[in-house]
Enzyme design. Structure first.
Site, mmCIF file in Angstrom:
data_model
loop_
_atom_site.group_PDB
_atom_site.id
_atom_site.type_symbol
_atom_site.label_atom_id
_atom_site.label_comp_id
_atom_site.label_asym_id
_atom_site.label_seq_id
_atom_site.Cartn_x
_atom_site.Cartn_y
_atom_site.Cartn_z
ATOM 1 N N LYS A 273 58.442 -15.722 -10.432
ATOM 2 C CA LYS A 273 59.279 -16.196 -11.864
ATOM 3 C C LYS A 273 59.163 -15.361 -13.083
ATOM 4 O O LYS A 273 58.247 -14.438 -12.849
ATOM 5 C CB LYS A 273 58.463 -17.667 -12.127
ATOM 6 C CG LYS A 273 58.863 -18.850 -11.313
ATOM 7 C CD LYS A 273 58.267 -19.969 -11.631
ATOM 8 C CE LYS A 273 58.552 -21.178 -10.791
ATOM 9 N NZ LYS A 273 59.881 -21.666 -10.981
ATOM 10 N N ARG A 347 60.220 -28.025 -1.774
ATOM 11 C CA ARG A 347 60.838 -28.677 -0.806
ATOM 12 C C ARG A 347 60.089 -28.318 0.569
ATOM 13 O O ARG A 347 60.479 -28.958 1.451
ATOM 14 C CB ARG A 347 62.416 -28.392 -0.762
ATOM 15 C CG ARG A 347 62.689 -26.904 -0.659
ATOM 16 C CD ARG A 347 64.171 -26.802 -0.941
ATOM 17 N NE ARG A 347 64.088 -26.802 -2.692
ATOM 18 C CZ ARG A 347 65.341 -26.377 -3.316
ATOM 19 N NH1 ARG A 347 66.527 -26.395 -2.760
ATOM 20 N NH2 ARG A 347 65.377 -26.384 -4.663
HETATM 21 N N1 BES Z 1 58.576 -25.975 -9.977
HETATM 22 C C1 BES Z 1 59.621 -25.413 -9.857
HETATM 23 C C2 BES Z 1 60.736 -26.524 -10.473
HETATM 24 C C3 BES Z 1 60.387 -26.636 -12.145
HETATM 25 C C4 BES Z 1 60.963 -26.036 -13.040
HETATM 26 C C5 BES Z 1 59.521 -27.538 -12.394
HETATM 27 C C6 BES Z 1 60.780 -26.291 -14.368
HETATM 28 C C7 BES Z 1 59.261 -27.983 -13.794
HETATM 29 C C8 BES Z 1 60.112 -27.169 -14.654
HETATM 30 C C9 BES Z 1 60.414 -25.214 -8.619
HETATM 31 O O1 BES Z 1 59.600 -24.829 -7.395
HETATM 32 C C10 BES Z 1 61.362 -24.081 -8.618
HETATM 33 O O2 BES Z 1 60.852 -23.083 -8.849
HETATM 34 N N2 BES Z 1 62.684 -24.529 -8.161
HETATM 35 C C11 BES Z 1 63.683 -23.624 -8.291
HETATM 36 C C12 BES Z 1 64.579 -23.586 -7.451
HETATM 37 C C13 BES Z 1 65.667 -22.429 -7.049
HETATM 38 C C14 BES Z 1 64.909 -21.443 -6.484
HETATM 39 C C15 BES Z 1 66.732 -22.856 -5.964
HETATM 40 C C16 BES Z 1 64.363 -23.887 -10.002
HETATM 41 O O3 BES Z 1 64.471 -25.015 -10.228
HETATM 42 O O4 BES Z 1 64.889 -22.764 -10.341
HETATM 43 ZN ZN ZN Z 2 59.263 -22.640 -7.167
#
Ligand code: BES
Ligand code: ZN
Ligand code: ZN
Length: 493
Positions: A273, A347
């Site tokens: 990230k 997931r």
């Molecule tokens: N933990 C994150 C989702 C999240 C984002 C929670 C902001 C709380 C605040 C999750 O694991 C994630 O990174 N999801 C990605 C999915 C994508 C790579 C398909 C997302 O939401 O960008």
């Molecule tokens: Zn994630």
């Protein structure tokens, strides 16, 4: 400690009395309180507007050192949530004044009871919740503890109501303690809750309740082929865990399984990230926190249903041993998954937990709760969770519990035709969608491929699980979202 009590305001020595004051109507039915309100309003510097305040010291009408009048606005704008907010603010006010206890006068004149369907229970419940939840400070990591929570919060009512609803205080306190527990776990920094540590924190408490505990370590997870989960943990040098908490009271007919996403820190993995998205990712175990705290709470409440908590706890880190984009793993139920993005890790741990829970417990209902997608926050904002279920009754019931607890939920679709977005050329399914749109939906559809014909719902709490700023009855950090929602839901199931 919370109490609902009839207090003789003249005879009992009170340190601090808080009186909520409406701008347009008197909503108290005691003569003393009403005359005090008339008196304070006469000063022309306080008329009950929302968040206005006035203080009387040692008034002659009642035996109190001080009375804090707090404005709650117009009567027509009052609802259960404005009541929670008022009590939360009242408690925080007393904390900032370094007081140790407070008596809050509960306004229960006919004109206000009418507004709430003549049901003092919901009214009292909301006030108790605001008080209990506002009475929390997460200062474990501060050397100087500047504030202290109140030792006692008394809600002053008539003798009749004390008799009828006195017991409610203990119950609401128990539930709100569950929320506070979840808040603290979520706010705990990620270096102090790596999977082995968080597992110990949770199981130590579970041992004190009537819960059966089973913890799977890495060896058992490998033996049982939780390969999707293991792919997420591969990059971390903290070992993964799967915590199973069973609450099985005698004579229970229904089994409900709750699954909670427990990523103790989500760096994104090899799909790291960017700065700005990493800093709060300790909150990615909020689903796990809600599920674990709910199990501890239902055990305390002696609920009459069998509840199973299934809690995968994993850290998502990049390293030489981490899973790569393009890796294919065979998940617990045998389906192969192509990992298109290592940041879609929630997931992966959830499908193994869900498939295991269904195989082992054959639950009547399964609900998973997860901070799953940023897309859900885009769709519903930071305060509302998304509910996904093919069972309309279940999703309606969740949305209803969301409304009564104000842990708000909104029903989202699970369109069949979007499933093709998850096709992989090489594996049975892809962990990311081929479209950049509708990410919360495609994530939920991905999970749905592992739920078989079990009645199932998914609750995406990526928005409401965490708040950077404090609000009326919550500090900054973890909100504990989900515990009150689950308790309300389980009670009526
Ligand atoms: N933990 C994150 C989702 C999240 C984002 C929670 C902001 C709380 C605040 C999750 O694991 C994630 O990174 N999801 C990605 C999915 C994508 C790579 C398909 C997302 O939401 O960008
Ligand atoms: Zn994630
Ligand atoms: Zn995540």
């Amino acid at each position: 400690m919370l109490q609902i009590k009839s207090v003789d305001l003249k005879k009992t020595a009170i340190k601090t009395l808080v009186i909520p004051v409406c701008q347009d109507e008197d909503i108290h039915d005691g003569k003393k309180i009403s005359s005090l309100i008339l008196k304070v309003k006469k000063l022309n510097e306080f008329d009950g507007k929302k968040d206005e305040e006035a203080i009387f010291y040692e008034p002659e009408e009642v035996n109190a050192k001080r009375i804090i009048f707090m404005g709650i606005g117009k009567k027509e704008n009052l609802n259960l949530e404005t009541l929670r907010e008022f009590t939360g603010k009242a408690v925080k006010k007393c904390i900032s004044k370094k007081l140790s206890e407070v008596v809050i006068s509960v306004p229960l004149k006919k004109n206000i009871l009418n507004l709430f369907g003549n049901n003092p229970e919901a009214f009292l419940k909301a006030m108790l919740e605001g008080g209990a939840l506002g009475n929390h400070i997460f200062d474990k990591y501060k050397k100087k503890k500047k504030r202290k929570i109140l030792k006692k919060i008394v809600f002053s009512v008539s003798p009749d109501l004390e008799k009828k609803y006195g017991k409610l205080a203990k119950k609401i306190e128990t539930i709100c303690s569950g929320t506070i527990l979840a808040r603290e776990w979520v706010s705990t920094p990620p270096n102090d809750k790596r999977p082995e540590m968080l597992t110990k924190i949770i199981t130590d408490l579970a041992k004190k309740e009537k819960l059966n505990i089973h913890v799977m370590d890495e060896k058992e997870l490998k033996q049982k082929k939780f390969n999707a989960l293991l792919a997420v943990s591969a990059g971390s040098d903290s070992k993964p865990r799967m915590i199973i908490l069973e609450y099985a009271p005698k004579g229970a007919k229904k089994t409900v399984a709750l699954v909670g996403k427990g990523i103790t820190f989500d760096s994104g993995g090899i799909n790291l990230k960017p700065t700005g998205s990493l800093e709060d990712m300790k909150m990615d175990m909020s689903g796990a926190a809600a599920v674990a705290a709910t199990l501890l709470t239902v055990a305390k409440l002696n609920l009459k249903k069998k509840v199973i908590g299934i809690i995968p706890v994993v850290e998502n880190m990049p390293s030489g041993s981490a899973a790569r984009p393009g890796d294919i793993v065979k998940s617990f139920n045998g389906k192969t998954v192509e990992i298109g993005n290592t940041d879609a890790e929630g997931r992966l741990i959830l499908i193994d937990a869900i498939a295991y829970g269904i195989k082992k417990y054959k639950p009547d209902v399964m609900i998973d709760m997860a901070t799953l997608t940023g897309a859900c926050v885009v769709a519903l904002g930071e305060k509302i969770a998304g509910v996904f279920s093919s069972d309309t009754k279940l999703s309606e019931s969740i949305v209803e519990s969301g409304a009564s607890t104000y842990e708000r939920c909104w029903s989202m679709p699970l369109p069949d035709d979007y499933k093709k977005l998850l096709k992989s050329s090489f594996a049975d399914i892809h962990n990311i969608s081929s479209s950049r749109w509708g990410g919360a939906i495609t994530a939920a559809l991905f999970l749905s491929e592992f739920t078989g014909d079990t009645t199932w719902a998914h609750i995406d709490i990526a928005g409401p699980a965490y708040a950077e700023k404090e609000s009326a009855y919550c500090g900054p950090g973890g909100t504990g979202f989900g515990v009150r929602l689950f308790c309300d839901l389980l009670e009526k199931m």
